[in-house]
Enzyme design. Structure first.
Site, PDB file in Angstrom:
ATOM      1  N   GLU A   1       2.421   0.435   1.162  1.00 49.59           N
ATOM      2  CA  GLU A   1       1.580   1.718   0.957  1.00 49.59           C
ATOM      3  C   GLU A   1       2.318   3.036   1.053  1.00 49.59           C
ATOM      4  O   GLU A   1       3.138   3.182   2.035  1.00 49.59           O
ATOM      5  CB  GLU A   1       0.689   1.548   2.346  1.00 49.59           C
TER       6      GLU A   1
ATOM      7  N   LYS B   1      -5.346   0.728  12.790  1.00 53.73           N
ATOM      8  CA  LYS B   1      -4.857   0.496  11.529  1.00 53.73           C
ATOM      9  C   LYS B   1      -3.577   0.951  11.241  1.00 53.73           C
ATOM     10  O   LYS B   1      -2.493   0.682  10.923  1.00 53.73           O
ATOM     11  CB  LYS B   1      -5.740   0.233  10.551  1.00 53.73           C
TER      12      LYS B   1
ATOM     13  N   ASP C   1       6.248 -12.191  12.693  1.00 52.46           N
ATOM     14  CA  ASP C   1       4.881 -12.642  12.248  1.00 52.46           C
ATOM     15  C   ASP C   1       3.835 -11.576  12.526  1.00 52.46           C
ATOM     16  O   ASP C   1       3.278 -11.560  13.423  1.00 52.46           O
ATOM     17  CB  ASP C   1       4.610 -13.975  13.175  1.00 52.46           C
TER      18      ASP C   1
ATOM     19  N   HIS D   1      -1.307  12.417   1.452  1.00 50.23           N
ATOM     20  CA  HIS D   1      -1.297  10.911   1.089  1.00 50.23           C
ATOM     21  C   HIS D   1      -1.226  11.011  -0.387  1.00 50.23           C
ATOM     22  O   HIS D   1      -0.362  10.265  -1.004  1.00 50.23           O
ATOM     23  CB  HIS D   1      -2.575  10.245   1.635  1.00 50.23           C
TER      24      HIS D   1
HETATM   25  C1  MEV Z   1      -3.978   4.717   6.502  1.00 53.89           C
HETATM   26  O1  MEV Z   1      -3.232   3.641   5.903  1.00 53.89           O
HETATM   27  C2  MEV Z   1      -3.877   4.766   7.727  1.00 53.89           C
HETATM   28  C3  MEV Z   1      -4.872   5.819   8.433  1.00 53.89           C
HETATM   29  O2  MEV Z   1      -6.228   5.569   7.837  1.00 53.89           O
HETATM   30  C4  MEV Z   1      -4.918   5.823   9.986  1.00 53.89           C
HETATM   31  C5  MEV Z   1      -5.826   6.553  10.575  1.00 53.89           C
HETATM   32  O3  MEV Z   1      -6.767   7.111   9.938  1.00 53.89           O
HETATM   33  O4  MEV Z   1      -5.740   6.752  11.675  1.00 53.89           O
HETATM   34  C6  MEV Z   1      -4.259   7.236   7.846  1.00 53.89           C
END
Ligand code: MEV
Length: 457
Positions: free
Chosen positions: A96, A292, A308, A405
């Site tokens: 990513e 995430k 893992d 991003h």
């Molecule tokens: C994207 O891979 C991860 C984010 O969505 C984490 C977050 O929102 O804290 C940017």
């Protein structure tokens, strides 16, 4: 090689394949590529990712089953992490865009503000033999001390090596689960697996316990009739490791946070950040995404070091819900003029065994990290997680995530248009101060190509 796939190519009807696993690799490949519209070119595409050195290719083929090719991920470095006073340039394997950039940016800021600090809370791992048994529970409890001795004795051939390295079985207890499920009990064992993740070691011990449990109950005079019957449901480690926990944190004067955002004072920044973290504590939808972002960093280090990541994530998510509601895994305190941001996480990692000694790039990752002990790797991976999360929350509560991003994603969009190097250079310049979106890039490329063809005609 074709750089994109026509969806129509995948539409040929599939039939069941007999004996696929027994076919030589080339035959497997042909069995699969015949479903593509252009089988020869599909075969060529898959083969183009084979490793030239046959020994290395064989190694990869033997990691898994039914392999027909290799699947490449970018291997990146997030440099300049100061962790407990030592500098690390952290290898991250992730597809990513902007994850490595976010980690690197956080690392840079925190390196000039004391770095990351870590603490290992515990390193105990758990495995269970799940079984059903009908009888007087007090008899099982009474037999447990003798059974335990026998389990430990009978697993000596498995545990000897681990004990030499300072690990082994810590304890085995009988857990009565009959109030949750009829006749359900567990042998719940705890282990120290030192520098290995320990899955094979734990599972081997558990299977031995299970077979000894059955034998013991069958042979013992304490049991009679149907009590002689132990029905083992399964023997397996638990990937939930709430006693294998690492904590990592950063700390600075609140006023220093002003360096992070021109338009905000340190106090204003801290307040925005605090709310961002708080939302993840109280709302499970936000908490999932917040976490995430943490695993973007943790998993990338796990992959680079042959660990893992599925097990690690599973443990993290269960831990995030340990009080009954799923929550963000980080904590923030704003006290005495200090901003302290921390992440506490169960993290079962290994630096010996598994892929660590086999995958050539895993070996390189571990060397780059000074051949860490498992505890050191826990510190490093958790820190990458906190760094990524800090970067994400920073963007989210200030300029928004898309600005940075999409800038990082620009090259992916350009690649989808098969842009030339010249087109990419022009696009990067053009989008320096312009919002990147798929349609903006599409318009830009179209205009550029029209201009070119007008010039040439
Ligand atoms: C994207 O891979 C991860 C984010 O969505 C984490 C977050 O929102 O804290 C940017």
């Amino acid at each position: 090689m074709k750089s994109y796939i026509h969806y129509k190519e995948q539409q040929k009807a599939k039939e069941l394949i007999n004996g696929f696993s027994r076919m030589p690799k080339e035959e497997k490949l042909r069995k699969i590529t015949k479903y593509f519209y252009d089988a020869d070119s599909a075969e060529e595409d898959f083969k183009s990712f084979w490793y030239e050195d046959e020994r290395i290719q064989k190694l990869f083929d033997e990691f898994s089953e039914n392999t027909i090719s290799n699947y490449y991920f970018p291997y990146s470095i997030a440099p300049n992490f100061l962790i407990d006073g030592e500098v690390y340039h952290i290898p991250m394997v992730i597809e990513e865009s902007s994850v490595v950039a976010a980690a690197s940016k956080s690392a840079k800021f925190w390196a000039s503000h004391g770095g990351f600090h870590t603490k290992i809370h515990s390193t105990v791992k758990v495995g269970q033999v799940h079984f059903t048994w009908e009888g007087d529970a007090s008899k099982l409890h009474a037999a447990m001390p003798e059974m335990k001795e026998r389990f430990i004795e009978k697993t000596k051939p498995i545990t000897a090596n681990m004990e030499e390295r300072g690990g082994g079985i810590i304890d085995i207890e009988l857990v009565d689960k009959t109030s949750d499920m009829e006749n359900y009990y567990q042998l719940k064992a705890s282990f120290n697996t030192v520098d290995s993740m320990g899955a094979n070691f734990i599972n081997s011990c558990l299977e031995e316990f299970a077979s000894e449990l059955k034998k013991y109950v069958m042979e013992s005079n304490a049991f009679e009739g149907k009590e002689k019957d132990v029905n083992v449901i399964m023997s397996i480690l638990s990937n939930y490791t709430p006693d294998c926990v690492v904590e990592t944190w950063v700390e600075c004067d609140i006023e220093d946070l002003a360096e992070l955002e021109e338009e905000l004072s340190g106090k204003e920044y801290a307040e925005k950040f605090r709310k961002g973290v708080q939302v993840a504590k109280v709302d499970k939808f936000r908490a999932t995404t917040h976490n995430k972002g943490i695993f973007n960093g943790v998993d990338a280090v796990a992959l680079a070091t042959g660990n893992d990541f599925r097990a690690i994530e599973a443990a993290g998510h269960t831990y995030a819900a340990r009080d009954g509601q799923y929550r963000g895994l980080t904590d923030l305190t704003l006290e005495n003029g200090k901003f302290k941001y921390s992440l506490k996480l169960p993290l079962s990692m290994g630096t010996v065994g598994g892929l660590t000694n086999l995958h050539p790039l895993v070996k390189k990752s571990l060397q780059l990290l000074n051949n860490p002990k498992a505890e050191d790797l826990m510190r490093i991976a958790a820190t990458a997680g906190l760094a990524n999360n800090f970067g994400a929350v920073h963007s989210l509560v200030t300029k928004g995530i898309q600005l940075g991003h999409m800038k990082m994603h620009l090259l992916n969009i350009l690649n989808a248009f098969e842009a030339t190097e010249e087109e990419k250079n022009q696009a990067v310049k053009y989008f320096k101060n312009i919002k990147v979106s798929y349609s903006n890039v599409a318009d830009f490329i179209k205009a550029l190509r029209n201009e070119k063809s007008n010039r040439e005609s």
